[in-house]
Design a protein around this motif. Structure first.
Motif, PDB file in Angstrom:
ATOM      1  N   SER A  16       0.829  -1.203   0.000  1.00 27.61           N
ATOM      2  CA  SER A  16       0.000   0.000   0.000  1.00 27.61           C
ATOM      3  C   SER A  16       0.863   1.252   0.000  1.00 27.61           C
ATOM      4  N   VAL A  17       0.427   2.254  -0.738  1.00 26.82           N
ATOM      5  CA  VAL A  17       1.078   3.560  -0.732  1.00 26.82           C
ATOM      6  C   VAL A  17       0.113   4.564  -0.111  1.00 26.82           C
ATOM      7  N   TRP A  18       0.582   5.268   0.908  1.00 27.51           N
ATOM      8  CA  TRP A  18      -0.228   6.262   1.608  1.00 27.51           C
ATOM      9  C   TRP A  18       0.248   7.661   1.247  1.00 27.51           C
ATOM     10  N   ALA A  19      -0.686   8.561   0.986  1.00 27.90           N
ATOM     11  CA  ALA A  19      -0.312   9.953   0.740  1.00 27.90           C
ATOM     12  C   ALA A  19       0.370  10.552   1.964  1.00 27.90           C
ATOM     13  N   ASP A  20      -0.036  10.133   3.158  1.00 24.42           N
ATOM     14  CA  ASP A  20       0.561  10.625   4.403  1.00 24.42           C
ATOM     15  C   ASP A  20       2.076  10.461   4.415  1.00 24.42           C
ATOM     16  N   ASP A  21       2.535   9.360   3.803  1.00 21.27           N
ATOM     17  CA  ASP A  21       3.961   9.034   3.863  1.00 21.27           C
ATOM     18  C   ASP A  21       4.832   9.993   3.062  1.00 21.27           C
ATOM     19  N   MET A  22       4.206  10.816   2.239  1.00 22.59           N
ATOM     20  CA  MET A  22       5.006  11.829   1.561  1.00 22.59           C
ATOM     21  C   MET A  22       5.596  12.792   2.605  1.00 22.59           C
ATOM     22  N   TYR A  23       4.785  13.148   3.608  1.00 24.81           N
ATOM     23  CA  TYR A  23       5.317  14.026   4.654  1.00 24.81           C
ATOM     24  C   TYR A  23       6.180  13.262   5.651  1.00 24.81           C
ATOM     25  N   MET A  24       5.880  11.982   5.861  1.00 21.67           N
ATOM     26  CA  MET A  24       6.657  11.193   6.818  1.00 21.67           C
ATOM     27  C   MET A  24       8.066  10.883   6.305  1.00 21.67           C
ATOM     28  N   SER A  25       8.329  11.200   5.028  1.00 21.33           N
ATOM     29  CA  SER A  25       9.641  10.884   4.462  1.00 21.33           C
ATOM     30  C   SER A  25      10.327  12.063   3.800  1.00 21.33           C
ATOM     31  N   VAL A  26       9.611  12.809   2.990  1.00 23.76           N
ATOM     32  CA  VAL A  26      10.234  13.846   2.157  1.00 23.76           C
ATOM     33  C   VAL A  26      10.908  14.952   2.971  1.00 23.76           C
ATOM     34  N   PRO A  27      10.285  15.493   4.024  1.00 22.27           N
ATOM     35  CA  PRO A  27      10.992  16.517   4.809  1.00 22.27           C
ATOM     36  C   PRO A  27      12.288  16.000   5.432  1.00 22.27           C
ATOM     37  N   PHE A  28      12.292  14.747   5.884  1.00 25.10           N
ATOM     38  CA  PHE A  28      13.533  14.212   6.452  1.00 25.10           C
ATOM     39  C   PHE A  28      14.597  14.078   5.371  1.00 25.10           C
ATOM     40  N   LEU A  29      14.242  13.499   4.254  1.00 28.52           N
ATOM     41  CA  LEU A  29      15.221  13.343   3.165  1.00 28.52           C
ATOM     42  C   LEU A  29      15.737  14.706   2.703  1.00 28.52           C
ATOM     43  N   THR A  30      14.837  15.677   2.625  1.00 27.67           N
ATOM     44  CA  THR A  30      15.235  17.028   2.225  1.00 27.67           C
ATOM     45  C   THR A  30      16.253  17.609   3.190  1.00 27.67           C
ATOM     46  N   ASN A  31      15.975  17.472   4.478  1.00 25.50           N
ATOM     47  CA  ASN A  31      16.877  18.051   5.479  1.00 25.50           C
ATOM     48  C   ASN A  31      18.185  17.272   5.595  1.00 25.50           C
ATOM     49  N   MET A  32      18.156  15.983   5.258  1.00 27.48           N
ATOM     50  CA  MET A  32      19.418  15.248   5.167  1.00 27.48           C
ATOM     51  C   MET A  32      20.255  15.788   4.000  1.00 27.48           C
ATOM     52  N   GLY A  33      19.587  16.158   2.927  1.00 26.92           N
ATOM     53  CA  GLY A  33      20.291  16.771   1.815  1.00 26.92           C
ATOM     54  C   GLY A  33      20.938  18.085   2.220  1.00 26.92           C
ATOM     55  N   VAL A  34      20.213  18.888   3.002  1.00 32.66           N
ATOM     56  CA  VAL A  34      20.760  20.157   3.490  1.00 32.66           C
ATOM     57  C   VAL A  34      21.925  19.899   4.440  1.00 32.66           C
TER      58      VAL A  34
END
Length: 476
Positions: free
Chosen positions: A232-250
């Motif tokens: 299953s793919v949840w729309a919620d998981d976009m926020y549960m992952s993308v901000p962390f990955l973004t800030n790891m990039g920073v």
């Protein structure tokens, strides 16, 4: 009567009638404007001509917004002392020489290691950046120091099994899902960037290990869950992952994190975004695939829009996926503007106006729309949508700072009845962070020097707000 007398009488009669007619015409030409003016005045003052708005159609001030933020913050701080306590007696544990199996973090929102708390902490960091008030960011340092200073006490405990929850810190020792670590891990990176506390890094690295390596993914690398349906793919998981990955990039400067974050947005979008609606379905699963039933849950769409805002703010301007993500962002805003309720809120199911008005998604959309204007991602003409959204939010912040009207935690479901009758309360903590974010972004919008805002006139028959881009107009 003689002929002379009769003719004379007739002439006199005609002259008199003509004179009377002229006089009446003259009198009417004098009185008519008066009558019309009185009639128009009566129409202007007739009840019903001036709109009666259920939520005040007012222009907020920076100070009024700051007042709302301070109330929410005060409520948050009052929820927990951030201590370690005995789970049975509630007494504070001060002796850490040996592990007490009854030890747990103190109850309350301000003590939680949770994704909703992560949104609040990220918002605190943002408020400090926007307003210069470092006391908000200080709350982040206080919480994360509380965690890293006491975490070794639990790490040494042999009685805690993998996957077991530790009170309000949940599965902090052994992450099993994105909910366990992604959002609050992103806020931890932001706090580390401020205070450079080296004790944070082992936890940040464990979050990275889970998000980047251990979390279940589909064969194409899309982050997913095996619940409630297989793959299953949840729309919620976009926020549960993308901000962390973004800030790891920073944090690291490594492009791979921005690439993965962009991939999550676009590949989740491939399965969840519906072009005809310009919205995200709440979930997708392999079992029903292309014929998966669609439910446009408000908060799920809010998670997506906030995740994209985080990524767009930090990713390289020349990143190969930027334009595609901007398209999703802009098209969602276009759709959301037309779906906004007349009160300024949005509905729990966005396309179902008979579902209740919901606070967390209203705050998420208000933040994201104001953010898009401030960053130049969307047109300034959406300004009134954000403004009326903020006015709606303020009606849900209680005098003590509690945020009301937020839908409770919601699974990926497959029937309207479930979504229609979800509970809502001040105890659903999903609304606090978005409200704080929305307030900070509205302050930026009001202070945006590129814009001129024409305000609506109070008690007017026909008056609205217009946000104008100064650079488009000839210089005065």
């Amino acid at each position: 009567m003689s002929p002379f007398t009769y003719t004379h009488y007739s002439i006199l009669k005609e002259k008199n009638l003509s004179a009377i007619t002229c006089r009446l015409k003259s009198l009417l030409s004098f009185l008519l404007p008066i009558f019309l003016s009185a009639s128009l005045f009566a129409q202007e003052t007739t009840p019903g001509r001036v709109p009666s708005y259920p939520v005040p159609y007012e222009f907020p001030t920076t100070d009024s917004i700051k007042g709302v933020l301070q109330r929410v913050r005060s409520y948050y701080e009052a929820t927990s002392p951030q201590t370690i306590v005995n789970s049975k007696t509630g007494e504070r544990i001060k002796d850490f020489t040996s592990f007490n199996p009854l030890a747990i973090p103190s109850k309350g929102f301000a003590s939680e290691w949770s994704y909703t708390h992560g949104v609040v902490l990220s918002a605190f960091d943002y408020i400090s950046k926007v307003t210069g008030d470092e006391s908000y960011a200080a709350l982040n340092t206080r919480f994360y120091n509380y965690v890293v200073d006491n975490l070794p006490y639990f790490e040494k405990a042999t009685t805690i099994k993998p996957g077991e929850k530790i009170g309000s810190w949940g599965r902090i020792l052994h992450f099993e899902a994105l909910d366990d670590c992604g959002s609050i891990g992103a806020a931890m990176i932001k706090t580390y960037q401020r205070n450079k506390n080296g004790k944070y890094l082992p936890v940040i690295n464990r979050v990275d290990e889970h998000v980047s390596k251990n979390q279940f993914r589909l064969t194409d690398g899309t982050l997913a869950r095996n619940r409630p349906q297989y793959q299953s793919v949840w729309a919620d998981d976009m926020y549960m992952s993308v901000p962390f990955l973004t800030n790891m990039g920073v944090l690291t400067g490594k492009k791979k994190y921005f690439d993965d974050a962009a991939k999550q947005v676009l590949q989740m979008g491939d399965r969840l975004y519906v072009p005809g609606k310009e919205l995200f379905d709440h979930g997708w699963n392999l079992t029903s695939a292309a014929y998966d039933p669609r439910f446009y849950w408000g908060r799920a769409n809010g998670w997506c829009l906030m995740a994209m805002a985080e990524l767009l703010s930090a990713m390289p301007k020349d990143h190969q996926s930027r334009d595609k993500i901007l398209h999703l962002y802009r098209s969602m805003v276009r759709s959301l503007a037309s779906l906004q309720d007349g009160t300024g809120h949005w509905h729990n199911l966005l396309d179902k106006p008979d579902t209740y008005l919901e606070t967390s998604c209203t705050a998420m959309f208000t933040y994201a729309i104001a953010k898009g204007i401030n960053e130049g991602w969307i047109s300034h003409v959406y300004g009134p949508v954000a403004l009326t959204g903020w006015n709606a939010i303020t009606t849900k912040v209680l005098p003590n700072g509690a945020v009301d009207g937020t839908v409770e935690g919601t699974t990926f479901a497959h029937d309207n009845t479930y979504y229609y009758y979800r509970g809502k309360s001040t105890q659903a903590t999903h609304g606090y962070g978005p409200v704080l974010y929305a307030g900070a972004e509205m302050i930026r919008l009001l202070q945006n020097e590129k814009l001129e805002i024409l305000k609506a006139k109070p008690n007017a028959v026909n008056s609205t707000y217009h946000f104008l881009l100064k650079s488009e107009w000839p210089k005065k």
